[in-house]
Scaffold this motif. Structure first.
Motif, short mmCIF file in Angstrom:
data_model
loop_
_atom_site.label_atom_id
_atom_site.label_comp_id
_atom_site.label_asym_id
_atom_site.label_seq_id
_atom_site.Cartn_x
_atom_site.Cartn_y
_atom_site.Cartn_z
N LEU A 287 0.66 -1.22 -0.11
CA LEU A 287 -0.04 -0.13 0.21
C LEU A 287 0.96 1.26 0.07
O LEU A 287 0.90 2.29 -0.71
CB LEU A 287 -0.84 0.04 1.26
N ILE A 288 1.82 1.17 0.76
CA ILE A 288 2.54 2.48 0.80
C ILE A 288 3.49 2.70 -0.33
O ILE A 288 3.91 3.88 -0.64
CB ILE A 288 3.51 2.61 2.02
N CYS A 289 3.85 1.51 -1.25
CA CYS A 289 4.49 1.66 -2.44
C CYS A 289 3.79 2.34 -3.63
O CYS A 289 4.13 3.14 -4.34
CB CYS A 289 5.12 0.23 -2.81
N ARG A 290 2.38 1.98 -3.39
CA ARG A 290 1.49 2.58 -4.53
C ARG A 290 0.91 4.13 -4.11
O ARG A 290 0.46 4.43 -5.06
CB ARG A 290 0.15 1.59 -4.52
N HIS A 291 0.81 4.19 -2.97
CA HIS A 291 0.43 5.65 -2.51
C HIS A 291 1.29 6.48 -1.45
O HIS A 291 1.41 6.16 -0.24
CB HIS A 291 -0.80 5.40 -1.68
N PRO A 292 2.07 6.91 -2.09
CA PRO A 292 3.11 7.87 -1.41
C PRO A 292 2.49 8.82 -0.39
O PRO A 292 3.19 9.40 0.41
CB PRO A 292 3.89 8.44 -2.40
N GLY A 293 1.26 9.01 -0.45
CA GLY A 293 0.59 10.09 0.45
C GLY A 293 0.05 9.14 1.68
O GLY A 293 -0.66 9.70 2.54
N ALA A 294 0.54 7.89 1.86
CA ALA A 294 -0.01 7.03 2.88
C ALA A 294 0.54 7.55 4.25
O ALA A 294 1.40 8.08 4.21
CB ALA A 294 0.12 5.71 2.54
N ALA A 295 -0.15 7.13 5.31
CA ALA A 295 0.12 7.36 6.55
C ALA A 295 0.10 6.09 7.26
O ALA A 295 -0.69 5.07 7.32
CB ALA A 295 -0.72 8.32 7.23
N LEU B 123 3.40 10.08 8.29
CA LEU B 123 2.97 10.35 6.87
C LEU B 123 4.41 9.77 5.94
O LEU B 123 5.67 10.27 6.34
CB LEU B 123 2.80 11.86 6.37
N ILE B 124 4.00 8.69 5.19
CA ILE B 124 5.17 8.37 4.35
C ILE B 124 5.98 9.68 3.56
O ILE B 124 7.16 9.30 3.53
CB ILE B 124 4.69 7.40 3.33
N ALA B 125 5.57 10.36 3.40
CA ALA B 125 5.99 11.37 2.42
C ALA B 125 6.97 12.50 3.49
O ALA B 125 7.79 13.06 2.59
CB ALA B 125 4.86 12.52 1.91
N ASP B 126 6.69 12.19 4.70
CA ASP B 126 7.62 12.96 5.60
C ASP B 126 8.97 12.31 5.66
O ASP B 126 9.82 12.93 6.36
CB ASP B 126 6.94 13.20 6.84
N LEU B 127 9.15 11.08 5.14
CA LEU B 127 10.47 10.31 5.49
C LEU B 127 11.44 10.41 4.23
O LEU B 127 10.90 10.53 2.95
CB LEU B 127 9.80 8.65 5.47
N PRO B 128 12.86 10.29 4.59
CA PRO B 128 13.55 10.59 3.36
C PRO B 128 13.43 9.11 2.39
O PRO B 128 13.54 9.40 1.32
CB PRO B 128 14.81 10.26 4.08
N LEU B 129 13.10 7.91 3.04
CA LEU B 129 12.90 6.83 2.13
C LEU B 129 11.61 6.36 2.50
O LEU B 129 11.18 6.18 3.94
CB LEU B 129 13.95 6.11 2.15
N PRO B 130 10.72 6.14 1.45
CA PRO B 130 9.50 5.35 2.20
C PRO B 130 9.46 3.99 2.74
O PRO B 130 9.18 3.07 2.02
CB PRO B 130 8.53 5.35 0.75
N ALA B 131 9.93 3.87 3.82
CA ALA B 131 10.22 2.54 4.42
C ALA B 131 9.29 2.30 5.40
O ALA B 131 9.11 3.05 6.41
CB ALA B 131 11.77 2.31 4.95
N LEU B 132 8.70 0.92 5.40
CA LEU B 132 7.54 0.76 6.64
C LEU B 132 8.41 0.81 8.12
O LEU B 132 7.74 1.31 9.04
CB LEU B 132 6.86 -0.52 6.35
N THR B 133 9.41 0.12 8.09
CA THR B 133 9.91 0.15 9.34
C THR B 133 10.51 1.42 9.99
O THR B 133 10.18 1.70 11.22
CB THR B 133 11.47 -0.60 9.30
N ASP B 134 10.85 2.50 9.11
CA ASP B 134 11.21 3.74 9.55
C ASP B 134 9.58 4.52 9.92
O ASP B 134 9.67 5.44 10.87
CB ASP B 134 11.65 4.69 8.48
N ALA B 135 8.63 4.17 9.36
CA ALA B 135 7.44 4.86 9.44
C ALA B 135 6.83 4.34 10.88
O ALA B 135 6.36 5.07 11.55
CB ALA B 135 6.21 4.48 8.33
N LEU B 136 6.96 2.89 10.94
CA LEU B 136 6.60 2.36 12.24
C LEU B 136 7.49 3.24 13.61
O LEU B 136 6.73 3.43 14.53
CB LEU B 136 6.81 1.07 12.30
N THR B 137 8.66 3.27 13.18
CA THR B 137 9.51 3.92 14.29
C THR B 137 9.01 5.29 14.65
O THR B 137 8.72 5.84 15.90
CB THR B 137 11.07 4.01 13.91
#
Length: 184
Positions: free
Chosen positions: A51-59, A149-163
């Motif tokens: 989902l986050i790969c397909r939708h860069p605006g995901a949270a 917000l995935i867009a706020d990350l330098p790279l769209p990684a799920l592990t970083d988003a969870l952290t």
């Protein structure tokens, strides 16, 4: 005679097909939490990454029930289970078809949605703070959550988003559980 030989050779194939079906069903069941019906960590992670790969605006959101131990200790484990089931239902409903919810274990839940706005945060906050009806009584139910917000990350990684969502959630808990925070 040929019919008898054909039938004898089909029996093992049928047995393997049935066995394969049973294994597939067990694997699918292992990816679901038996109490809440939500995806477990493994099942949720695979779907969330897609989902986050397909939708860069995901949270990505991390949700933790507040005062869960006190609820369990005061009203019993059945009340605690009811709180977990109700929280799962509310989170699943809030995610709708544009997201996916999961249970990490204990009283920790996780979600990813395509878009997150102030109205969505308000709706989730209201849903997670509605009292729980249990055995005819109204019990308080509350949760703290953090979002990234995935867009706020330098790279769209799920592990970083969870952290980041985890850090935002604990910042919320530190503020006295008065609402969510996003990682910005």
């Amino acid at each position: 005679m040929e019919l008898h030989i054909a039938a004898a050779s089909i029996a093992p194939l049928l047995g393997w097909a049935v066995h394969g079906g049973i294994l597939a069903h067990r694997l699918a069941a292992a990816r679901r939490d038996p109490l809440t019906g939500l995806h477990t960590r493994a099942g949720w992670t695979a779907r969330a990454e897609r989902l986050i790969c397909r939708h860069p605006g995901a949270a990505v959101l991390l949700v933790d029930l507040d005062h869960f131990k006190a609820l369990n200790d005061t009203h019993g484990h059945a009340a605690g289970d009811t709180a977990l089931i109700e929280t799962a239902d509310r989170l699943r409903t809030w995610c709708g078809p544009s997201g996916i919810a999961g249970r990490l274990g204990g009283d920790e839940f996780v979600a990813v949605v395509r878009d997150l706005d102030a109205a969505g945060i308000d709706a989730l906050t209201a849903a997670l703070h509605r009292p729980l009806t249990y055995n005819g009584a109204s019990l308080p139910l509350a949760a703290s959550f953090g979002a990234c917000l995935i867009a706020d990350l330098p790279l769209p990684a799920l592990t970083d988003a969870l952290t980041a969502a985890d850090a935002a959630m604990y910042a919320t808990k530190g503020r006295g559980r008065r609402g969510p925070r996003t990682s910005r």
